[in-house]
Structure formats: structure tokens, C-alpha cells
Design a protein around this motif. Structure first.
Motif, PDB file in Angstrom:
ATOM      1  N   LYS A   1      36.122  38.267   3.457  1.00 27.84           N
ATOM      2  CA  LYS A   1      35.612  39.525   4.016  1.00 27.84           C
ATOM      3  C   LYS A   1      35.622  39.483   5.541  1.00 27.84           C
ATOM      4  O   LYS A   1      35.881  40.498   6.204  1.00 27.84           O
ATOM      5  CB  LYS A   1      34.203  39.799   3.497  1.00 27.84           C
ATOM      6  CG  LYS A   1      34.168  40.148   2.013  1.00 27.84           C
ATOM      7  CD  LYS A   1      32.759  40.451   1.551  1.00 27.84           C
ATOM      8  CE  LYS A   1      32.749  40.833   0.076  1.00 27.84           C
ATOM      9  NZ  LYS A   1      31.380  41.110  -0.428  1.00 27.84           N
ATOM     10  N   LEU A   2      35.359  38.297   6.092  1.00 28.50           N
ATOM     11  CA  LEU A   2      35.345  38.158   7.546  1.00 28.50           C
ATOM     12  C   LEU A   2      36.742  38.378   8.119  1.00 28.50           C
ATOM     13  O   LEU A   2      36.915  39.110   9.096  1.00 28.50           O
ATOM     14  CB  LEU A   2      34.834  36.764   7.924  1.00 28.50           C
ATOM     15  CG  LEU A   2      34.650  36.488   9.419  1.00 28.50           C
ATOM     16  CD1 LEU A   2      33.675  37.474  10.030  1.00 28.50           C
ATOM     17  CD2 LEU A   2      34.172  35.060   9.638  1.00 28.50           C
ATOM     18  N   CYS A   3      37.757  37.763   7.499  1.00 29.74           N
ATOM     19  CA  CYS A   3      39.138  37.933   7.961  1.00 29.74           C
ATOM     20  C   CYS A   3      39.600  39.381   7.795  1.00 29.74           C
ATOM     21  O   CYS A   3      40.332  39.913   8.639  1.00 29.74           O
ATOM     22  CB  CYS A   3      40.073  36.996   7.199  1.00 29.74           C
ATOM     23  SG  CYS A   3      39.902  35.270   7.699  1.00 29.74           S
ATOM     24  N   LYS A   4      39.164  40.003   6.726  1.00 30.27           N
ATOM     25  CA  LYS A   4      39.495  41.419   6.518  1.00 30.27           C
ATOM     26  C   LYS A   4      38.894  42.262   7.637  1.00 30.27           C
ATOM     27  O   LYS A   4      39.540  43.173   8.172  1.00 30.27           O
ATOM     28  CB  LYS A   4      38.965  41.884   5.160  1.00 30.27           C
ATOM     29  CG  LYS A   4      39.303  43.341   4.835  1.00 30.27           C
ATOM     30  CD  LYS A   4      38.763  43.733   3.470  1.00 30.27           C
ATOM     31  CE  LYS A   4      39.098  45.195   3.147  1.00 30.27           C
ATOM     32  NZ  LYS A   4      38.546  45.591   1.822  1.00 30.27           N
ATOM     33  N   GLY A   5      37.654  41.943   8.007  1.00 25.32           N
ATOM     34  CA  GLY A   5      36.986  42.661   9.090  1.00 25.32           C
ATOM     35  C   GLY A   5      37.685  42.436  10.423  1.00 25.32           C
ATOM     36  O   GLY A   5      37.866  43.371  11.207  1.00 25.32           O
ATOM     37  N   ILE A   6      38.106  41.185  10.702  1.00 19.55           N
ATOM     38  CA  ILE A   6      38.808  40.872  11.949  1.00 19.55           C
ATOM     39  C   ILE A   6      40.117  41.653  12.027  1.00 19.55           C
ATOM     40  O   ILE A   6      40.459  42.232  13.053  1.00 19.55           O
ATOM     41  CB  ILE A   6      39.076  39.353  12.061  1.00 19.55           C
ATOM     42  CG1 ILE A   6      37.757  38.585  12.215  1.00 19.55           C
ATOM     43  CG2 ILE A   6      39.989  39.060  13.255  1.00 19.55           C
ATOM     44  CD1 ILE A   6      37.912  37.081  12.143  1.00 19.55           C
ATOM     45  N   GLY A   7      40.863  41.660  10.918  1.00 18.02           N
ATOM     46  CA  GLY A   7      42.126  42.390  10.875  1.00 18.02           C
ATOM     47  C   GLY A   7      41.927  43.877  11.120  1.00 18.02           C
ATOM     48  O   GLY A   7      42.711  44.516  11.835  1.00 18.02           O
ATOM     49  N   TRP A   8      40.854  44.418  10.539  1.00 21.60           N
ATOM     50  CA  TRP A   8      40.538  45.841  10.702  1.00 21.60           C
ATOM     51  C   TRP A   8      40.193  46.168  12.153  1.00 21.60           C
ATOM     52  O   TRP A   8      40.476  47.273  12.643  1.00 21.60           O
ATOM     53  CB  TRP A   8      39.370  46.197   9.789  1.00 21.60           C
ATOM     54  CG  TRP A   8      38.951  47.630   9.823  1.00 21.60           C
ATOM     55  CD1 TRP A   8      39.483  48.666   9.116  1.00 21.60           C
ATOM     56  CD2 TRP A   8      37.887  48.199  10.610  1.00 21.60           C
ATOM     57  NE1 TRP A   8      38.812  49.834   9.408  1.00 21.60           N
ATOM     58  CE2 TRP A   8      37.830  49.581  10.314  1.00 21.60           C
ATOM     59  CE3 TRP A   8      36.966  47.666  11.525  1.00 21.60           C
ATOM     60  CZ2 TRP A   8      36.908  50.430  10.903  1.00 21.60           C
ATOM     61  CZ3 TRP A   8      36.039  48.512  12.122  1.00 21.60           C
ATOM     62  CH2 TRP A   8      36.021  49.876  11.808  1.00 21.60           C
ATOM     63  N   LEU A   9      39.614  45.198  12.869  1.00 19.30           N
ATOM     64  CA  LEU A   9      39.159  45.432  14.232  1.00 19.30           C
ATOM     65  C   LEU A   9      40.263  45.293  15.282  1.00 19.30           C
ATOM     66  O   LEU A   9      40.107  45.764  16.406  1.00 19.30           O
ATOM     67  CB  LEU A   9      38.037  44.436  14.576  1.00 19.30           C
ATOM     68  CG  LEU A   9      36.694  44.671  13.884  1.00 19.30           C
ATOM     69  CD1 LEU A   9      35.826  43.427  14.001  1.00 19.30           C
ATOM     70  CD2 LEU A   9      35.990  45.877  14.482  1.00 19.30           C
ATOM     71  N   ARG A  10      41.362  44.659  14.923  1.00 19.05           N
ATOM     72  CA  ARG A  10      42.410  44.360  15.901  1.00 19.05           C
ATOM     73  C   ARG A  10      42.904  45.601  16.646  1.00 19.05           C
ATOM     74  O   ARG A  10      42.963  45.625  17.878  1.00 19.05           O
ATOM     75  CB  ARG A  10      43.598  43.685  15.211  1.00 19.05           C
ATOM     76  CG  ARG A  10      43.326  42.262  14.747  1.00 19.05           C
ATOM     77  CD  ARG A  10      43.306  41.294  15.899  1.00 19.05           C
ATOM     78  NE  ARG A  10      43.129  39.922  15.427  1.00 19.05           N
ATOM     79  CZ  ARG A  10      42.971  38.895  16.235  1.00 19.05           C
ATOM     80  NH1 ARG A  10      42.983  39.078  17.547  1.00 19.05           N
ATOM     81  NH2 ARG A  10      42.811  37.674  15.748  1.00 19.05           N
ATOM     82  N   LYS A  11      43.281  46.642  15.900  1.00 19.35           N
ATOM     83  CA  LYS A  11      43.854  47.830  16.542  1.00 19.35           C
ATOM     84  C   LYS A  11      42.869  48.537  17.471  1.00 19.35           C
ATOM     85  O   LYS A  11      43.200  48.828  18.620  1.00 19.35           O
ATOM     86  CB  LYS A  11      44.398  48.787  15.485  1.00 19.35           C
ATOM     87  CG  LYS A  11      45.726  48.342  14.889  1.00 19.35           C
ATOM     88  CD  LYS A  11      46.319  49.411  13.996  1.00 19.35           C
ATOM     89  CE  LYS A  11      47.683  48.986  13.469  1.00 19.35           C
ATOM     90  NZ  LYS A  11      48.291  50.017  12.580  1.00 19.35           N
TER      91      LYS A  11
END
Length: 197
Positions: free
Chosen positions: A98-108
Motif C-alpha cells: 500500500k505504501l508503494c502504491k501511495g508513492i507511485g500515486w504521488l509521483r505525478k
């Protein structure tokens, strides 16, 4: 070169957080160690972003983030030089998936915001000017645990804290001012999403 590094400050925090991920879960203590015990702004940014991202679906995460930010702000007001968090928080684990999913979502959104950040109104980042926003953020954290019963409201509050922390990290006083303006709008947003319709 300094401006280039400043422009990448937020992405750098996400990079360091992502590089600390391993196994199926990660302890809060590991996040603190990776970002540094003197990185108040970076830690505040990371945990508020987690609560803003899809990782906020983790039960109780908004309350935990509120407590962490509250403790960080109290220490900043007191002038403490290094971060201290109680063991019941540092030993808490988060799902790396879930943390990696959140990081990926925040990149853009982070990359987009970074283009507009630069050092300005830096006097607002020093005492006594800094005390007012710190006190307002501390007050906001006291209400965040209650926001978990109202969908999206906790994420809105966390986004305000993330903007404030980003302003500290990039030495952008204008962003700090913007975060405070948004903070004043949080009660209206909570009312709209929680009670309208």
C-alpha cells in the motif's frame, strides 16, 4: 545547482522513502532512520502524504499520522534539534504494498508542484513568524482523528499539512502561506463532504 536540488527536494524524499521499502511491511522507525532524525519537515511531509494518498485506506492511519505530526510540531516549537517518537509509534508497521502504491500515486502531482517551488518569503520560515503556522497545524492534528468518520476529510487535512511541510522543505514561504489559507477552508470542506447532500 542549489536551485536544482531545491526543485527536486520533494521527489528526493519520495525516493528515499521508496528505497527503504523491503519485505511485506515496514516499521515507522525505519522511515525515520532513512529520512534522518533531524528531518522534521521531511518526516512531516512523508507521513502527511501517506495519509493523503490511497495508503490512507489503512484503518487508523489518519489518527496515527495526526499523532506523529502533533509530536513533530511540539518538538519544533520547543526548538528540539532531533526527532523523538514514542516506541508504540516507531514499532508500528505499514504495508509496503500500500505504501508503494501511495508513492507511485504521488509521483505525478509532486513533479507538477516542484516546477513552481523556489525560495521566497524565507523570513516566514524563522521565529517568531513560524510559530503561528506551527500552532495552527498542531490544532488541526487534534481534530484529524475525528475526521476518519467523514470520507475524504482526513485526506484534505493531510494535504494541507503536506503543503506546509513542502514549504518548509523547499524554503518557499509563499507555499506556507497558501497552506494556511487552505487550512482555514478545511472546516468548510469537511462540512460540505460530510453533511451536504
Amino acid at each position: 545547482m542549489a536551485d536544482e536540488q531545491n526543485g527536486r527536494a520533494l521527489s528526493d524524499v519520495l525516493d528515499r522513502l521508496e528505497s527503504s521499502v523491503h519485505d511485506e511491511s515496514i516499521r515507522v522507525e525505519e522511515v525515520v532512520e532513512k529520512l534522518g532524525h533531524k528531518s522534521f519537515a521531511a518526516l512531516m511531509l512523508v507521513f502527511s502524504l501517506i495519509s493523503t494518498s490511497p495508503a490512507s485506506a489503512i484503518p487508523g492511519i489518519t489518527a496515527v499520522v495526526a499523532l506523529i505530526v502533533f509530536i513533530l510540531v511540539v518538538q519544533m516549537i520547543a526548538g528540539r534539534k532531533s526527532v523523538w517518537l514514542p516506541r508504540f509509534i516507531t514499532r508500528r508497521r505499514m504495508s509496503t504494498e500500500k505504501l508503494c502504491k501511495g508513492i507511485g500515486w504521488l509521483r505525478k502531482p509532486v513533479h507538477f508542484v516542484e516546477r513552481f517551488l523556489r525560495p521566497r518569503l524565507t523570513f516566514l520560515l524563522h521565529r517568531p513568524w513560524l510559530l503561528l503556522p506551527l500552532l495552527l497545524i498542531m490544532g488541526l492534528t487534534l481534530f484529524m482523528p475525528l475526521m476518519e468518520v467523514i470520507p475524504t476529510s482526513g485526506s484534505i487535512a493531510s494535504a494541507v499539512i503536506a503543503l506546509f511541510a513542502a514549504g518548509l522543505l523547499t524554503r518557499d514561504g509563499a507555499l506556507v502561506v497558501g497552506s494556511l489559507i487552505l487550512l482555514l477552508a478545511v472546516p468548510l470542506a469537511v462540512w460540505h463532504f460530510g453533511f451536504s447532500g
